[in-house]
Design a protein around this motif. Structure first.
Motif, PDB file in Angstrom:
ATOM      1  N   GLU A   8       4.842  14.876  22.267  1.00 11.14           N
ATOM      2  CA  GLU A   8       4.861  13.800  21.256  1.00 11.14           C
ATOM      3  C   GLU A   8       4.506  12.451  21.864  1.00 11.14           C
ATOM      4  OE1 GLU A   8       8.762  14.161  19.590  1.00 11.14           O
ATOM      5  OE2 GLU A   8       8.121  15.526  17.997  1.00 11.14           O
ATOM      6  N   LYS A   9       4.775  12.301  23.183  1.00  4.95           N
ATOM      7  CA  LYS A   9       4.518  11.028  23.865  1.00  4.95           C
ATOM      8  C   LYS A   9       3.103  10.920  24.435  1.00  4.95           C
ATOM      9  CE  LYS A   9       8.227  11.437  26.530  1.00  4.95           C
ATOM     10  NZ  LYS A   9       9.213  11.139  27.588  1.00  4.95           N
ATOM     11  N   VAL A  10       2.306  12.017  24.346  1.00  7.96           N
ATOM     12  CA  VAL A  10       0.939  11.984  24.894  1.00  7.96           C
ATOM     13  C   VAL A  10       0.121  10.936  24.143  1.00  7.96           C
ATOM     14  CG1 VAL A  10      -1.209  13.293  25.205  1.00  7.96           C
ATOM     15  CG2 VAL A  10       0.983  14.384  25.677  1.00  7.96           C
ATOM     16  N   LYS A  52       5.816  13.771  33.471  1.00 11.93           N
ATOM     17  CA  LYS A  52       7.001  14.288  32.775  1.00 11.93           C
ATOM     18  C   LYS A  52       7.805  13.184  32.096  1.00 11.93           C
ATOM     19  CE  LYS A  52      10.250  14.256  36.681  1.00 11.93           C
ATOM     20  NZ  LYS A  52      11.373  13.575  36.027  1.00 11.93           N
ATOM     21  N   GLU A  53       7.555  11.921  32.482  1.00  6.97           N
ATOM     22  CA  GLU A  53       8.295  10.798  31.882  1.00  6.97           C
ATOM     23  C   GLU A  53       7.499  10.087  30.788  1.00  6.97           C
ATOM     24  OE1 GLU A  53      11.397   9.948  32.271  1.00  6.97           O
ATOM     25  OE2 GLU A  53      11.818  11.408  33.864  1.00  6.97           O
ATOM     26  N   CYS A  54       6.278   9.614  31.141  1.00  8.87           N
ATOM     27  CA  CYS A  54       5.502   8.806  30.178  1.00  8.87           C
ATOM     28  C   CYS A  54       4.422   9.623  29.456  1.00  8.87           C
ATOM     29  CB  CYS A  54       4.871   7.602  30.869  1.00  8.87           C
ATOM     30  SG  CYS A  54       3.561   8.026  32.051  1.00  8.87           S
ATOM     31  N   SER A  55       4.181  10.880  29.908  1.00  6.41           N
ATOM     32  CA  SER A  55       3.204  11.802  29.303  1.00  6.41           C
ATOM     33  C   SER A  55       1.750  11.321  29.396  1.00  6.41           C
ATOM     34  CB  SER A  55       3.558  12.101  27.836  1.00  6.41           C
ATOM     35  OG  SER A  55       4.768  12.818  27.764  1.00  6.41           O
ATOM     36  N   ASP A  97       8.458  10.534  39.768  1.00  5.84           N
ATOM     37  CA  ASP A  97       8.174  11.693  40.619  1.00  5.84           C
ATOM     38  C   ASP A  97       7.789  12.877  39.747  1.00  5.84           C
ATOM     39  OD1 ASP A  97       8.745  10.366  42.962  1.00  5.84           O
ATOM     40  OD2 ASP A  97      10.883  10.836  42.867  1.00  5.84           O
ATOM     41  N   GLN A  98       6.800  13.651  40.225  1.00  5.21           N
ATOM     42  CA  GLN A  98       6.313  14.795  39.465  1.00  5.21           C
ATOM     43  C   GLN A  98       6.777  16.106  40.100  1.00  5.21           C
ATOM     44  OE1 GLN A  98       4.732  14.162  36.491  1.00  5.21           O
ATOM     45  NE2 GLN A  98       5.289  12.088  37.106  1.00  5.21           N
TER      46      GLN A  98
END
Length: 388
Positions: free
Chosen positions: A183-185, A97-100, A150-151
């Motif tokens: 967009e961050k993937v 959820k943060e860095c994708s 954390d996920q």
């Protein structure tokens, strides 16, 4: 002459939609009082022409010659493409959820990349992708192996609601949140997520909506002289009306509750444009109560484009018949009626090795088993074999 080398399937980017568009559609009306197509409306002359005597403003051709051109609608806020709901859920559940980044260790990433390169069968590839998604989801309760964040668990409620469990709270993920994550993937994870290089995941969240040419949704004039619009045009009218009202509300600083309602309404209209039989939402209907035939309904089923307009062609050497099992034939055989078996022929060329067999077929005639119906001479003339 051009020869097609290959066909590539992918997602249209917002820039591609704008590039192929010849007009932005902002007016929900189709024709003005004089009966001419409205500029910026769904029958804009830039999108092609269907009325005799009017020229297309894009290519200059008249009705019958102009194939039509696309337009576009700039959406007030992003909405989800309901056709990719399963893919959106899988990517959300399998990425950080943060860095994708995909929730796999570097060793697992390399291992699965090697496996994917060796797979040739599409079914095997699909099974492997399911395994990758499952493996990535197993680490959801823990931390991201790349950034340590954390996920949280992602829940999906059809057709377009995604919720994230954050401790005791359940937060709904808006299309803007999903688009930001996508967009961050990283492109290096595309293959593991089942994506191609030309299909970025954020394109599954629509910011621009393509409008098909007028020739794809022509209006008809009834005996009374009243124009009747195509179902697709009706649906686009609803989208433009809601979209323009949504833009006004956003610009005037409307309360959050009104903005949320308008956003949900826009999502509903875009979802029913794509598929008017989506589970979990009521179908869009005419005033008469008849459901609208939108994009999916145009393609699927017996009355759809594929089966009705493309696949129903008559061909040589084929017939339709009831086929049945029978206690007198083997289990790997099927019964064909005698009238069909006598009529249906297989063309066979005469060669040294089969000339005797074919002579027997000619002597048997059309009424006997393994008989011949006709002989095609070297000059192309066909000679029918009679009982004589």
């Amino acid at each position: 002459m051009k020869v097609i080398d290959n066909i590539k399937f992918g997602l249209l980017s917002p820039d591609s939609i704008r590039e192929m568009s010849h007009a932005e559609i902002v007016v929900p009306d189709t024709y003005d009082r004089d009966g001419y197509p409205e500029e910026g409306g769904l029958m804009d002359p830039n999108l092609g022409v269907i009325d005799p005597g009017i020229q297309c403003e894009t290519c200059g051709k008249r009705s019958g010659e102009c194939k039509g051109h696309f337009g576009h609608i700039e959406l007030a806020r992003p909405v989800l493409h309901s056709g990719f709901s399963k893919d959106i859920r899988n990517i959300l559940q399998s990425t950080c959820k943060e860095c994708s980044r995909i929730l796999l260790t570097d060793e697992e990433i390399e291992e699965y990349k090697d496996k994917l390169e060796q797979v040739e069968d599409p079914d095997e590839e699909e099974d492997l992708l399911k395994e990758i998604y499952k493996k990535a989801r197993e680490g959801k309760e823990g931390q991201c192996p790349h950034c340590g964040a954390d996920q949280h668990e992602i829940n999906f409620d059809r057709p377009s609601t995604y919720e994230e469990e954050r401790g005791d709270k359940v937060i709904e993920l808006k299309p803007t949140d999903i688009r930001e994550r996508f967009e961050k993937v990283d492109e290096q994870d595309f293959k593991l997520l089942g994506l191609s290089e030309d299909s970025r995941p954020e394109w599954m969240v629509l910011t621009v909506l393509p409008v098909p040419p007028v020739t794809a949704r022509p209006s008809i004039t009834l005996e009374t002289g009243v124009r009747s619009e195509d179902d697709l045009t009706h649906k686009y009218v609803d989208i433009i009306r809601v979209n323009e009202r949504f833009k006004k509300n956003l610009n005037s600083g409307a309360p959050n509750l009104i903005v949320e309602d308008m956003w949900d309404l826009l999502q509903y209209h875009v979802t029913t444009l794509i598929d008017n039989q989506t589970a979990g939402i009521p179908p869009a209907k005419h005033r008469s109560g008849r459901p609208l035939k939108t994009l999916s309904q145009r393609l699927q089923g017996k009355e759809g484009r594929f089966r009705k307009n493309l696949a129903g062609k008559r061909v040589d050497f084929s017939s339709r018949s009831v086929i049945s099992p029978d206690p007198m034939i083997d289990v790997d055989e099927i019964g064909v009626p005698a009238s069909i078996a006598k009529e249906l022929t297989i063309p066979e060329s005469v060669r040294d090795f089969n000339i005797e067999k074919l002579r027997e077929s000619i002597l048997n005639g059309p009424e006997e088993k393994f008989g011949a119906n006709y002989v095609v001479m070297p000059n192309g003339r066909r000679k029918k074999i009679t009982e004589k």
